[in-house]
Design an enzyme around this catalytic site. Structure first.
Site, short mmCIF file in Angstrom:
data_model
loop_
_atom_site.label_atom_id
_atom_site.label_comp_id
_atom_site.label_asym_id
_atom_site.label_seq_id
_atom_site.Cartn_x
_atom_site.Cartn_y
_atom_site.Cartn_z
N LYS A 99 0.87 -1.17 0.00
CA LYS A 99 0.00 0.00 0.00
C LYS A 99 0.91 1.22 0.00
CE LYS A 99 -3.36 2.75 2.42
NZ LYS A 99 -3.88 3.17 3.75
N GLY A 160 -8.36 9.09 9.64
CA GLY A 160 -8.69 9.07 11.05
C GLY A 160 -9.69 10.11 11.50
N ALA A 186 -9.91 5.68 4.15
CA ALA A 186 -9.72 6.83 5.04
C ALA A 186 -11.00 7.62 5.28
CB ALA A 186 -8.63 7.78 4.55
N GLY A 187 -11.22 7.93 6.56
CA GLY A 187 -12.32 8.78 6.96
C GLY A 187 -13.60 8.06 7.31
N ASN A 208 -9.46 1.41 9.50
CA ASN A 208 -8.56 1.20 10.62
C ASN A 208 -9.10 1.88 11.88
OD1 ASN A 208 -4.93 1.53 11.15
ND2 ASN A 208 -6.51 0.79 12.49
#
Length: 263
Positions: A99, A160, A186-187, A208
């Site tokens: 990644k 995040g 993301a987000g 994550n």
């Protein structure tokens, strides 16, 4: 009906990729990974303690026979740093998957598109299976596909941040143009965010922080699994069109009409 996610010829049943950062304990991480049903897990290579061979890292807590490791270049600000860490990840993880993240912006953590494209080009030439993390830029996504990237990974919002998908229109264009899997990364904060991404036609999502920082990471991992599965089924089923006015769901033909007042 078989409905597998295929990346660089490798087949996955799960369309949820999960990260390994920000968990409070290793036990939380393992429980969440298992509950999520994922088959691919990201590992930030720069955040592993590789200097002490006797020190345990998160690599020691996961049964890698069950999962595709996805080493990532998190923490790299330049092309050269990213290439160095990608090579290190190949040695540590015994995989060509990477990644790719090139992020010089330490406040907002937005990726550098030009540097990402250059690093991707060079890594593809070295035989890597490159999954690049990018802003939701349709032109950049197409350029990355053209240099041989295995996927494109547009952000939904800042890493995040838990803001959900702020880039819907751009992601829709990327999906429309892409000939490789599109992974929204993301987000995302809640399973409905993941479901929306899959409903739009994204092939997968990477999550994550939303799982790691939940009060119950394992339960949130399970919830994201359900959200991804629901979104994919909805996409395959085909949603109804959007109408300006109401449309009765019950038949209106051959239905006796009430008598006029005074009749």
């Amino acid at each position: 009906m078989s409905d597998e996610l295929v990346i660089a010829g490798k087949k996955f049943n799960s369309r949820l990729i999960v990260g390994t950062g920000r968990y409070r304990t290793m036990e939380d991480m393992v429980a969440a990974v298992e509950a999520s049903g994922t088959e691919m897990i990201t590992v930030a290579i720069r955040r592993l303690d590789l200097d002490d061979p006797t020190a345990k890292t998160l690599l020691d807590f996961i049964d890698w026979g069950k999962y595709q490791m996805l080493p990532n270049t998190a923490g790299c600000a330049t092309v050269e740093e990213a290439i160095f860490v990608a090579r290190l990840g190949r040695e540590v993880g015994q995989t060509n998957f990477v990644k790719l993240e090139v992020i010089p912006d330490h406040k907002y953590l937005f990726p550098d598109g030009a540097a990402t494209l250059e690093a991707a080009r060079r890594l593809v030439e070295e035989g890597f299976v490159v999954l690049p993390y990018i802003h939701a830029d349709p032109v950049l996504a197409k350029n990355l596909e053209d240099v041989g990237c295995a996927t494109v990974m547009p952000l939904g919002s800042a890493i995040g941040s838990g803001q959900g998908i702020h880039t819907r229109e751009e992601v829709r264009i990327i999906i429309e143009q892409a000939n490789v899997p599109v992974v929204v990364d993301a987000g995302l904060a809640v399973p409905s965010d993941a479901s929306q991404a899959l409903e739009m036609g994204a092939d997968a999502v990477l999550v994550n922080t939303a799982i790691a920082q939940a009060n119950d990471p394992a339960l949130m991992g399970e919830a994201f699994k359900a959200g991804v599965e629901a979104g994919r089924k909805a996409f395959l089923a085909g949603r109804i069109g959007v109408r300006q006015y109401a449309a009765a769901s019950s038949p209106t033909t051959d239905v006796p009409q009430p008598a006029a007042a005074g009749a």
